[in-house]
Design a protein around this motif. Structure first.
Motif, PDB file in Angstrom:
ATOM      1  N   UNK A  34      39.259  51.055  96.797  1.00  0.00           N
ATOM      2  CA  UNK A  34      39.451  49.579  95.964  1.00  0.00           C
ATOM      3  C   UNK A  34      39.206  49.234  94.616  1.00  0.00           C
ATOM      4  N   UNK A  35      37.807  50.153  94.333  1.00  0.00           N
ATOM      5  CA  UNK A  35      37.231  49.944  92.879  1.00  0.00           C
ATOM      6  C   UNK A  35      38.017  51.073  91.716  1.00  0.00           C
ATOM      7  N   UNK A  36      38.449  52.181  92.301  1.00  0.00           N
ATOM      8  CA  UNK A  36      38.807  53.020  91.839  1.00  0.00           C
ATOM      9  C   UNK A  36      40.308  52.235  90.907  1.00  0.00           C
ATOM     10  N   UNK A  37      40.624  51.740  91.754  1.00  0.00           N
ATOM     11  CA  UNK A  37      41.965  51.018  91.411  1.00  0.00           C
ATOM     12  C   UNK A  37      42.039  49.891  90.822  1.00  0.00           C
ATOM     13  N   UNK A  38      40.852  49.119  90.988  1.00  0.00           N
ATOM     14  CA  UNK A  38      40.398  48.327  89.616  1.00  0.00           C
ATOM     15  C   UNK A  38      40.340  48.752  88.457  1.00  0.00           C
ATOM     16  N   UNK A  39      39.036  49.640  88.407  1.00  0.00           N
ATOM     17  CA  UNK A  39      38.799  50.782  87.222  1.00  0.00           C
ATOM     18  C   UNK A  39      40.016  50.833  86.326  1.00  0.00           C
ATOM     19  N   UNK A  40      41.043  51.771  87.364  1.00  0.00           N
ATOM     20  CA  UNK A  40      42.313  51.465  86.699  1.00  0.00           C
ATOM     21  C   UNK A  40      42.883  50.976  85.980  1.00  0.00           C
ATOM     22  N   UNK A  41      43.213  49.958  86.621  1.00  0.00           N
ATOM     23  CA  UNK A  41      43.967  48.131  85.545  1.00  0.00           C
ATOM     24  C   UNK A  41      43.083  47.332  84.768  1.00  0.00           C
TER      25      UNK A  41
END
Length: 119
Positions: free
Chosen positions: A38-45
């Motif tokens: 979830x945090x990686x998706x946020x980071x990418x976003x």
């Protein structure tokens, strides 16, 4: 996996150095890959550039915490796997929601909340 709070104000929401930050630990997780995903998706976003998301930082603001809380409650943390990751456990939801509460309090105190990990 760590969530930290600092009085420092990073210039960006991702890929910033914490070298000179005074920080406090809000939460530590060990082998909770779905939260990491979830945090990686946020980071990418937010424009993160590291393909591994290892040792990188991402700021969590109030809107991010609202989204995280809802995804935890709805069971929508993404299934994430990888070397060293282990498996997320259903009983981690309570700890994750406690983190959201602590993070909101830190933001109310004027602090910046961010997530980082090292694997």
């Amino acid at each position: 996996m760590y969530a930290l709070a600092t009085k420092a104000k990073p210039e960006t929401d991702v890929d910033f150095s914490t070298k000179n930050f005074e920080q406090e630990e809000l939460q530590y997780w060990r082998k909770h890959p779905n939260l990491h995903g979830w945090m990686q998706n946020l980071y990418d976003m937010k424009g993160g550039t590291s393909p591994d998301f290892n040792g990188d930082c991402v700021v969590l603001d109030s809107e991010d915490l609202d989204n995280l809380e809802q995804d935890i409650k709805d069971g929508n943390l993404p299934d994430t796997s990888g070397f060293f990751f282990g498996q997320s456990q259903p009983d981690e939801d309570e700890t994750d929601l406690e983190f959201v509460s602590k993070a909101r309090e830190a933001i109310k105190e004027g602090k910046t909340v961010y997530y980082t990990s090292w694997w």
